[in-house]
Write a protein that holds these residues in place. Structure first.
Motif, PDB file in Angstrom:
ATOM      1  N   TYR A  56      10.756  65.425  52.751  1.00 43.63           N
ATOM      2  CA  TYR A  56      11.746  65.979  51.823  1.00 43.63           C
ATOM      3  C   TYR A  56      11.548  65.403  50.424  1.00 43.63           C
ATOM      4  N   SER A  57      11.194  64.115  50.339  1.00 47.54           N
ATOM      5  CA  SER A  57      11.000  63.496  49.026  1.00 47.54           C
ATOM      6  C   SER A  57       9.779  64.072  48.318  1.00 47.54           C
ATOM      7  N   GLU A  58       8.790  64.565  49.098  1.00 48.51           N
ATOM      8  CA  GLU A  58       7.624  65.200  48.494  1.00 48.51           C
ATOM      9  C   GLU A  58       7.967  66.582  47.943  1.00 48.51           C
ATOM     10  N   ARG A  59       8.923  67.262  48.607  1.00 55.69           N
ATOM     11  CA  ARG A  59       9.311  68.605  48.155  1.00 55.69           C
ATOM     12  C   ARG A  59      10.359  68.568  47.051  1.00 55.69           C
ATOM     13  N   SER A  60      11.151  67.520  47.052  1.00 51.04           N
ATOM     14  CA  SER A  60      12.264  67.438  46.116  1.00 51.04           C
ATOM     15  C   SER A  60      12.310  66.034  45.528  1.00 51.04           C
ATOM     16  N   SER A  61      13.401  65.691  44.852  1.00 50.26           N
ATOM     17  CA  SER A  61      13.545  64.342  44.323  1.00 50.26           C
ATOM     18  C   SER A  61      13.921  63.390  45.458  1.00 50.26           C
ATOM     19  N   PRO A  63      16.172  60.866  45.408  1.00 49.39           N
ATOM     20  CA  PRO A  63      17.630  60.750  45.580  1.00 49.39           C
ATOM     21  C   PRO A  63      18.200  61.893  46.408  1.00 49.39           C
ATOM     22  N   ARG A  64      17.712  63.108  46.155  1.00 49.50           N
ATOM     23  CA  ARG A  64      18.187  64.258  46.927  1.00 49.50           C
ATOM     24  C   ARG A  64      17.752  64.130  48.389  1.00 49.50           C
ATOM     25  N   ALA A  65      16.539  63.626  48.618  1.00 51.32           N
ATOM     26  CA  ALA A  65      16.036  63.455  49.984  1.00 51.32           C
ATOM     27  C   ALA A  65      16.901  62.466  50.748  1.00 51.32           C
ATOM     28  N   VAL A  66      17.263  61.342  50.101  1.00 52.06           N
ATOM     29  CA  VAL A  66      18.091  60.328  50.758  1.00 52.06           C
ATOM     30  C   VAL A  66      19.445  60.909  51.130  1.00 52.06           C
TER      31      VAL A  66
END
Length: 358
Positions: free
Chosen positions: A287-292, A294-297
């Motif tokens: 998720y952190s690779e696709r988005s930011s 902070p948003r992934a966390v």
């Protein structure tokens, strides 16, 4: 504060902690409706006092603190959970207190369920084992001596002699065995928030320790989400969470901080320190690779409650299964040994009577 007032205040704190998810939600709604926090607390003090609820003392203390210029988080610091204080203080400093309360209201109930399940995973197998130990101890001190007084143990069948041998061990070394079991239990409970290092890395795969790891890993993700939502840097968020945490969690978070220092841009991989199950870790990375990040966390943290609960249940099932198997073996041994002993004694008596008649 008198002793009675101290007791009442402690009861008030317990009352607040039991209802804090709902209280935070109510306070957030009132603030969003543009009612002042002081006004909200005054109303709650009056209503609680009318119902003779001790929580009125807690609200009154907070209101007094705010009257001196402190914020809500600082006024309530000594009366709320460290996790709550960390979230409230961060959001309050950014002028988003109501949002912080809504965040807590959404998370506390789920975190509480996960922690309750973790406690059950610890307590359930222990109760099963205690019942089995109590049964064999009762036989060792009551039933076996009674039978041995009636009939000599050397004439008992093989299973009976085994039961007599086990009973002798319990009678002679029972205190040492009980001390070992109690010490082991206390040691596990004491080590859960404190033990670190290579040994802990291995123990974290075992049921009791894995449940503790899963719950605290989830709490860490939720705590990080609360900090990152208001613009706190990841490094500072980790530092803040470490302050209000156990030695075990500080050890894990220090590992994350060292990984970030080596590879500042690989946020997801920095958390590959054995704190999360692979499923959650890989989701965090992807998720952190696709988005930011902070948003992934935030997304992975809030969506991982069910996965953590399932993991704890699996650990509880393993521990419970082992405890039931051991307890079942103990109970079966006791019952079968007793029945075979009774049958063997009866047969031996009959054989002796027949030989005397001849």
């Amino acid at each position: 504060m008198s002793l009675l007032q101290g007791i009442q205040f402690a009861l008030g704190k317990s009352e607040f902690n039991a209802e804090r998810s709902k209280i935070y939600a109510d306070l957030a709604e009132a603030i969003l409706d543009r009612e002042s926090l002081q006004s909200i607390l005054q109303k709650r003090i009056i209503r609680a006092a009318q119902k003779k609820r001790d929580i009125a003392l807690v609200y009154r203390k907070w209101l007094s603190g705010m009257a001196t210029g402190k914020g809500l988080a600082e006024s309530a610091k000594d009366d709320i959970e460290p996790f709550d204080y960390m979230v409230l203080s961060t959001f309050e400093r950014s002028g988003r207190l109501a949002e912080g309360m809504q965040f807590l209201a959404a998370c506390i109930g789920k975190l509480k369920d996960a922690k309750t399940l973790m406690r059950k995973a610890l307590i359930g197998p222990s109760i099963v084992m205690l019942l089995a130990i109590a049964m064999i101890t009762g036989f060792a001190f009551e039933v076996v001596p009674m039978i041995s007084n009636i009939y000599p143990p050397e004439r008992w069948p093989a299973l009976g002699k085994a039961l007599y041998f086990v009973s002798s061990i319990i009678k002679n070394y029972g205190l040492f065995i009980a001390f070992f079991i109690v010490s082991l239990t206390i040691g596990i409970i004491y080590s859960l928030p404190r033990l670190t290092g290579p040994i802990r890395q291995k123990l974290d795969k075992w049921p009791f320790y894995s449940s503790y790891r899963r719950v605290n890993g989830l709490t860490t993700l939720v705590g990080l989400a609360s900090q990152l939502k208001v613009g706190v840097s990841l490094v500072e968020s980790i530092r803040l969470i470490s302050i209000y945490n156990t030695p075990y969690m500080r050890w894990k978070l220090n590992m994350v901080a060292r990984n970030l220092a080596k590879s500042p841009d690989e946020y997801g991989r920095a958390f590959d320190v054995g704190l999360f199950d692979d499923e959650i870790l890989y989701r965090l990375m992807d998720y952190s690779e696709r988005s930011s990040f902070p948003r992934a966390v935030e997304v992975v943290g809030l969506q991982s409650f069910d996965a953590v609960v399932v993991g704890i249940k699996d650990s509880a099932d393993v521990a419970g299964g082992v405890a039931k198997a051991v307890a079942g073996a103990i109970i079966t041994f006791v019952i079968v040994s007793f029945l075979f002993t009774a049958q063997g004694i009866r047969k031996d008596v009959q054989d002796q009577m027949m030989s005397q008649q001849r």
